[in-house]
Design a protein around this motif. Sequence first.
Motif, PDB file in Angstrom:
ATOM      1  N   ARG A 144     -11.643   7.740  -0.803  1.00  0.00           N
ATOM      2  CA  ARG A 144     -10.965   7.019   0.366  1.00  0.00           C
ATOM      3  C   ARG A 144      -9.569   6.988  -0.021  1.00  0.00           C
ATOM      4  O   ARG A 144      -9.123   6.067   0.057  1.00  0.00           O
ATOM      5  N   PRO A 145      -8.730   8.316  -0.162  1.00  0.00           N
ATOM      6  CA  PRO A 145      -7.300   8.244  -0.673  1.00  0.00           C
ATOM      7  C   PRO A 145      -6.454   7.828   0.612  1.00  0.00           C
ATOM      8  O   PRO A 145      -5.598   6.875   0.132  1.00  0.00           O
ATOM      9  N   ALA A 146      -7.125   7.944   1.657  1.00  0.00           N
ATOM     10  CA  ALA A 146      -5.875   7.662   2.553  1.00  0.00           C
ATOM     11  C   ALA A 146      -5.985   6.091   3.141  1.00  0.00           C
ATOM     12  O   ALA A 146      -4.858   5.163   2.971  1.00  0.00           O
ATOM     13  N   ASP A 147      -7.318   5.428   2.694  1.00  0.00           N
ATOM     14  CA  ASP A 147      -7.232   3.943   2.763  1.00  0.00           C
ATOM     15  C   ASP A 147      -6.559   3.327   1.528  1.00  0.00           C
ATOM     16  O   ASP A 147      -5.832   2.312   1.616  1.00  0.00           O
ATOM     17  N   LEU A 148      -6.740   3.897   0.432  1.00  0.00           N
ATOM     18  CA  LEU A 148      -6.009   3.457  -0.743  1.00  0.00           C
ATOM     19  C   LEU A 148      -4.448   3.422  -0.433  1.00  0.00           C
ATOM     20  O   LEU A 148      -3.711   2.354  -0.861  1.00  0.00           O
ATOM     21  N   PHE A 149      -3.968   4.687  -0.192  1.00  0.00           N
ATOM     22  CA  PHE A 149      -2.555   4.568   0.106  1.00  0.00           C
ATOM     23  C   PHE A 149      -1.843   3.893   1.269  1.00  0.00           C
ATOM     24  O   PHE A 149      -0.686   3.663   1.284  1.00  0.00           O
ATOM     25  N   ALA A 150      -2.827   3.201   2.027  1.00  0.00           N
ATOM     26  CA  ALA A 150      -2.059   2.492   3.070  1.00  0.00           C
ATOM     27  C   ALA A 150      -2.355   0.952   2.614  1.00  0.00           C
ATOM     28  O   ALA A 150      -1.729   0.070   3.419  1.00  0.00           O
ATOM     29  N   ASP A 151      -3.054   0.577   1.424  1.00  0.00           N
ATOM     30  CA  ASP A 151      -3.052  -0.774   0.970  1.00  0.00           C
ATOM     31  C   ASP A 151      -1.660  -1.298   0.711  1.00  0.00           C
ATOM     32  O   ASP A 151      -0.725  -0.819   0.194  1.00  0.00           O
ATOM     33  N   PRO A 152      -1.493  -2.459   1.434  1.00  0.00           N
ATOM     34  CA  PRO A 152      -0.209  -3.185   1.279  1.00  0.00           C
ATOM     35  C   PRO A 152       0.227  -3.646  -0.134  1.00  0.00           C
ATOM     36  O   PRO A 152       1.323  -3.421  -0.475  1.00  0.00           O
ATOM     37  N   VAL A 153      -0.608  -3.891  -1.087  1.00  0.00           N
ATOM     38  CA  VAL A 153      -0.306  -3.901  -2.378  1.00  0.00           C
ATOM     39  C   VAL A 153       0.307  -2.885  -3.036  1.00  0.00           C
ATOM     40  O   VAL A 153       1.201  -2.850  -3.758  1.00  0.00           O
ATOM     41  N   LEU A 154      -0.655  -1.690  -2.837  1.00  0.00           N
ATOM     42  CA  LEU A 154      -0.047  -0.380  -3.556  1.00  0.00           C
ATOM     43  C   LEU A 154       1.463  -0.064  -2.848  1.00  0.00           C
ATOM     44  O   LEU A 154       2.219   0.231  -3.712  1.00  0.00           O
ATOM     45  N   ARG A 155       1.363  -0.276  -1.557  1.00  0.00           N
ATOM     46  CA  ARG A 155       2.868   0.212  -0.926  1.00  0.00           C
ATOM     47  C   ARG A 155       3.975  -0.821  -1.498  1.00  0.00           C
ATOM     48  O   ARG A 155       5.032  -0.385  -1.288  1.00  0.00           O
ATOM     49  N   ASP A 156       3.416  -1.874  -2.001  1.00  0.00           N
ATOM     50  CA  ASP A 156       4.589  -3.181  -2.293  1.00  0.00           C
ATOM     51  C   ASP A 156       5.079  -2.567  -3.635  1.00  0.00           C
ATOM     52  O   ASP A 156       6.347  -2.679  -3.911  1.00  0.00           O
ATOM     53  N   LEU A 157       4.225  -1.765  -4.331  1.00  0.00           N
ATOM     54  CA  LEU A 157       4.790  -1.421  -5.895  1.00  0.00           C
ATOM     55  C   LEU A 157       5.136   0.067  -5.850  1.00  0.00           C
ATOM     56  O   LEU A 157       5.832   0.381  -6.797  1.00  0.00           O
ATOM     57  N   ILE A 158       4.475   0.821  -5.062  1.00  0.00           N
ATOM     58  CA  ILE A 158       4.555   2.321  -5.140  1.00  0.00           C
ATOM     59  C   ILE A 158       5.562   2.968  -4.083  1.00  0.00           C
ATOM     60  O   ILE A 158       5.219   2.552  -2.866  1.00  0.00           O
ATOM     61  N   ASP A 159       6.566   3.506  -3.988  1.00  0.00           N
ATOM     62  CA  ASP A 159       7.468   3.900  -3.174  1.00  0.00           C
ATOM     63  C   ASP A 159       7.089   5.501  -3.096  1.00  0.00           C
ATOM     64  O   ASP A 159       7.087   6.377  -3.610  1.00  0.00           O
TER      65      ASP A 159
END
Length: 290
Positions: A144-159
């Motif tokens: 589920r890579p698309a769901d993971l990279f849409a996660d707000p926690v991930l996007r807050d830390l990863i640019d």
Amino acid sequence: MSRFTSPDFLRQAGTRQEHANPPPAVDLTRPSLARLHSFHLKGKDHFEVDRDLAVAAEQAAPGFQDLVLGERAFLQRAARHLHEDAGIDQFVQFGAGLPAPGDPHEILPRARVVYATDDLMVLAHHRALVREDRAAAVEGGPTRPADLFADPVLRDLIDLDRPVGVLMAGALSHVADVDTPGAHMAALRGLLPAGSHLVFSHYHRPDAAVFPKDANRAEQLQNVFRRHLNSGYWRTREEILGLLDGWEILSPGLLEVQRWRTLPVAPPVPGSYQMPQRNRRLLYGAAARV
């Protein structure tokens, strides 16, 4: 070193923790891959059912612990290479295990790391650790890579406008062909910005015509894992290469993880563990680039 002894620098962390609230339910009737690895890393988070699996794996392939330690050392070497030589300073680890000394955010002090896992117990352990703003944990997996990279926690830390290092040590070894692991790898590649890198390892099934004993151990281990975990696939080198279709595989290529930028055994540092010869052909790895 006894068959279930790990070097001190690989051992499980046991400090700087807070209580998860509420703790996840744990099924004590089924083993867990994360708890199995905790056992082999001399951690504390494993139960009798996990130790039973460790014994079965040891009987199928004496020295199975070599694979756990060797894969972790490969991950450490490859992550450091991406950080120091390729300039990657943000990472996402698929299939993260239970927290342990030598995890990426510890050995890469200038990098940010997101740990992704489908195991709710592992997720709770990571979230319970007291950390600075360089590491986080989210629920997600390689299918589920698309769901993971849409996660707000991930996007807050990863640019996601800058290169990302993806760490995928062993995760696809537990995705069946019917679940199209190659398609998920292609989807992941499409989500990553240019210049992103991949660290990848997978259980390897040697050619039975060339290495019959190694191929038999791979078959026996797969039977054990399928029986206990309902996952665990030892694939041929050609099948593993197929999972990396479209990625630019970097030097020294896809090969035994022990041969990938090997370090001296002394001084003992994360990544310096060297696998004994007996099971080296059962684990392959590579680094690749988008």
